[in-house]
Motif scaffolding. Structure first.
Motif, PDB file in Angstrom:
ATOM      1  N   ASP A  87     -17.150  24.880  -3.567  1.00 63.24           N
ATOM      2  CA  ASP A  87     -16.849  24.744  -4.981  1.00 63.24           C
ATOM      3  C   ASP A  87     -16.637  23.268  -5.299  1.00 63.24           C
ATOM      4  N   ALA A  88     -16.632  22.936  -6.575  1.00 67.27           N
ATOM      5  CA  ALA A  88     -16.396  21.559  -7.007  1.00 67.27           C
ATOM      6  C   ALA A  88     -15.290  21.556  -8.045  1.00 67.27           C
ATOM      7  N   GLU A  89     -14.372  20.644  -7.869  1.00 61.76           N
ATOM      8  CA  GLU A  89     -13.275  20.474  -8.826  1.00 61.76           C
ATOM      9  C   GLU A  89     -13.339  19.039  -9.331  1.00 61.76           C
ATOM     10  N   ILE A  90     -13.606  18.894 -10.625  1.00 61.12           N
ATOM     11  CA  ILE A  90     -13.765  17.572 -11.212  1.00 61.12           C
ATOM     12  C   ILE A  90     -12.582  17.313 -12.147  1.00 61.12           C
ATOM     13  N   GLU A  91     -11.885  16.210 -11.903  1.00 57.10           N
ATOM     14  CA  GLU A  91     -10.771  15.823 -12.766  1.00 57.10           C
ATOM     15  C   GLU A  91     -11.138  14.549 -13.503  1.00 57.10           C
ATOM     16  N   LEU A  92     -10.913  14.547 -14.803  1.00 58.26           N
ATOM     17  CA  LEU A  92     -11.184  13.381 -15.630  1.00 58.26           C
ATOM     18  C   LEU A  92      -9.887  12.611 -15.830  1.00 58.26           C
ATOM     19  N   THR A  93      -9.945  11.305 -15.645  1.00 57.50           N
ATOM     20  CA  THR A  93      -8.769  10.465 -15.849  1.00 57.50           C
ATOM     21  C   THR A  93      -9.169   9.176 -16.558  1.00 57.50           C
ATOM     22  N   PHE A  94      -8.222   8.592 -17.233  1.00 54.49           N
ATOM     23  CA  PHE A  94      -8.439   7.266 -17.818  1.00 54.49           C
ATOM     24  C   PHE A  94      -7.366   6.298 -17.327  1.00 54.49           C
ATOM     25  N   ASP A  95      -6.756   6.646 -16.199  1.00 51.84           N
ATOM     26  CA  ASP A  95      -5.702   5.834 -15.612  1.00 51.84           C
ATOM     27  C   ASP A  95      -6.053   5.519 -14.173  1.00 51.84           C
ATOM     28  N   PRO A  96      -6.439   4.328 -13.833  1.00 50.81           N
ATOM     29  CA  PRO A  96      -6.542   3.164 -14.720  1.00 50.81           C
ATOM     30  C   PRO A  96      -7.829   3.213 -15.541  1.00 50.81           C
ATOM     31  N   PRO A  97      -7.838   2.533 -16.676  1.00 54.03           N
ATOM     32  CA  PRO A  97      -9.051   2.500 -17.491  1.00 54.03           C
ATOM     33  C   PRO A  97     -10.187   1.814 -16.732  1.00 54.03           C
ATOM     34  N   TRP A  98     -11.405   2.280 -16.990  1.00 51.05           N
ATOM     35  CA  TRP A  98     -12.582   1.676 -16.357  1.00 51.05           C
ATOM     36  C   TRP A  98     -12.796   0.278 -16.939  1.00 51.05           C
ATOM     37  N   THR A  99     -13.236  -0.636 -16.069  1.00 54.13           N
ATOM     38  CA  THR A  99     -13.638  -1.975 -16.518  1.00 54.13           C
ATOM     39  C   THR A  99     -14.943  -2.331 -15.802  1.00 54.13           C
ATOM     40  N   PRO A 100     -15.706  -3.281 -16.330  1.00 55.80           N
ATOM     41  CA  PRO A 100     -16.965  -3.680 -15.682  1.00 55.80           C
ATOM     42  C   PRO A 100     -16.779  -4.195 -14.251  1.00 55.80           C
ATOM     43  N   GLU A 101     -15.577  -4.606 -13.882  1.00 54.95           N
ATOM     44  CA  GLU A 101     -15.324  -5.060 -12.511  1.00 54.95           C
ATOM     45  C   GLU A 101     -15.572  -3.948 -11.495  1.00 54.95           C
ATOM     46  N   ARG A 102     -15.529  -2.691 -11.948  1.00 55.35           N
ATOM     47  CA  ARG A 102     -15.717  -1.562 -11.040  1.00 55.35           C
ATOM     48  C   ARG A 102     -17.190  -1.345 -10.656  1.00 55.35           C
ATOM     49  N   GLU A 155     -21.332  -4.440  -6.466  1.00 53.43           N
ATOM     50  CA  GLU A 155     -21.851  -5.820  -6.383  1.00 53.43           C
ATOM     51  C   GLU A 155     -23.362  -5.844  -6.628  1.00 53.43           C
ATOM     52  N   GLU A 156     -24.055  -4.877  -6.024  1.00 55.24           N
ATOM     53  CA  GLU A 156     -25.518  -4.809  -6.164  1.00 55.24           C
ATOM     54  C   GLU A 156     -25.929  -4.716  -7.635  1.00 55.24           C
ATOM     55  N   TYR A 157     -25.235  -3.875  -8.386  1.00 54.85           N
ATOM     56  CA  TYR A 157     -25.597  -3.690  -9.789  1.00 54.85           C
ATOM     57  C   TYR A 157     -25.077  -4.812 -10.672  1.00 54.85           C
ATOM     58  N   LYS A 158     -23.982  -5.456 -10.270  1.00 55.85           N
ATOM     59  CA  LYS A 158     -23.526  -6.642 -11.009  1.00 55.85           C
ATOM     60  C   LYS A 158     -24.613  -7.711 -10.951  1.00 55.85           C
ATOM     61  N   LYS A 159     -25.240  -7.859  -9.781  1.00 56.75           N
ATOM     62  CA  LYS A 159     -26.324  -8.837  -9.634  1.00 56.75           C
ATOM     63  C   LYS A 159     -27.506  -8.454 -10.523  1.00 56.75           C
ATOM     64  N   LYS A 160     -27.878  -7.157 -10.502  1.00 55.73           N
ATOM     65  CA  LYS A 160     -29.009  -6.699 -11.313  1.00 55.73           C
ATOM     66  C   LYS A 160     -28.753  -6.900 -12.804  1.00 55.73           C
ATOM     67  N   LEU A 161     -27.503  -6.758 -13.201  1.00 56.91           N
ATOM     68  CA  LEU A 161     -27.149  -6.876 -14.623  1.00 56.91           C
ATOM     69  C   LEU A 161     -26.824  -8.317 -15.025  1.00 56.91           C
ATOM     70  N   GLY A 162     -26.843  -9.205 -14.044  1.00 55.50           N
ATOM     71  CA  GLY A 162     -26.536 -10.605 -14.327  1.00 55.50           C
ATOM     72  C   GLY A 162     -25.056 -10.848 -14.577  1.00 55.50           C
ATOM     73  N   LEU A 163     -24.197 -10.026 -13.993  1.00 56.29           N
ATOM     74  CA  LEU A 163     -22.750 -10.184 -14.187  1.00 56.29           C
ATOM     75  C   LEU A 163     -22.120 -11.061 -13.114  1.00 56.29           C
ATOM     76  N   LEU A 164     -22.910 -11.510 -12.142  1.00 61.26           N
ATOM     77  CA  LEU A 164     -22.373 -12.374 -11.081  1.00 61.26           C
ATOM     78  C   LEU A 164     -22.917 -13.781 -11.211  1.00 61.26           C
TER      79      LEU A 164
END
Length: 110
Positions: free
Chosen positions: A83-98, A101-110
């Motif tokens: 089975d799967a149990e999915i919990e939604l949280t906003f603590d801590p809030p998401w930030t682009p730092e999350r 690294e690979e995708y930060k490079k692709k998006l030009g964030l590094l």
């Protein structure tokens, strides 16, 4: 080999689950939920129930229900998962730092 025997041969691991969750792509951003950093916690319970604590990029994300359902469905596709149990949280809030690294490079964030 029966379905039950096949399931016993599969070793559930966080790596296997995370690889599967990379198939769930946020349609607005075009990055999967793992590399986007939306998965906060992942646990495989003794009965093979997979628990995921995750977030969205914003509390008002219009795709929240779609993404939660997609994560649940992908986990349930993995052989051996009970089975799967999915919990939604906003603590801590998401930030682009999350973002990985690979995708930060692709998006030009590094």
């Amino acid at each position: 080999m029966s379905e039950e025997e096949k399931v016993k041969d599969v070793k559930l691991s966080k790596e296997v689950i995370l690889e599967k969750l990379k198939e769930v792509v946020d349609p607005e951003i075009g990055i999967d939920v793992v590399n986007l950093g939306l998965i906060y916690e992942l646990d495989i319970r003794p009965d093979n129930t997979v628990y995921v604590k995750m977030t969205m990029t914003t509390p008002g994300c219009p795709l929240t229900m779609w993404l939660l359902k997609a994560v649940e469905e992908k986990i349930l596709e993995i052989p051996g998962v009970k089975d799967a149990e999915i919990e939604l949280t906003f603590d801590p809030p998401w930030t682009p730092e999350r973002i990985s690294e690979e995708y930060k490079k692709k998006l030009g964030l590094l």
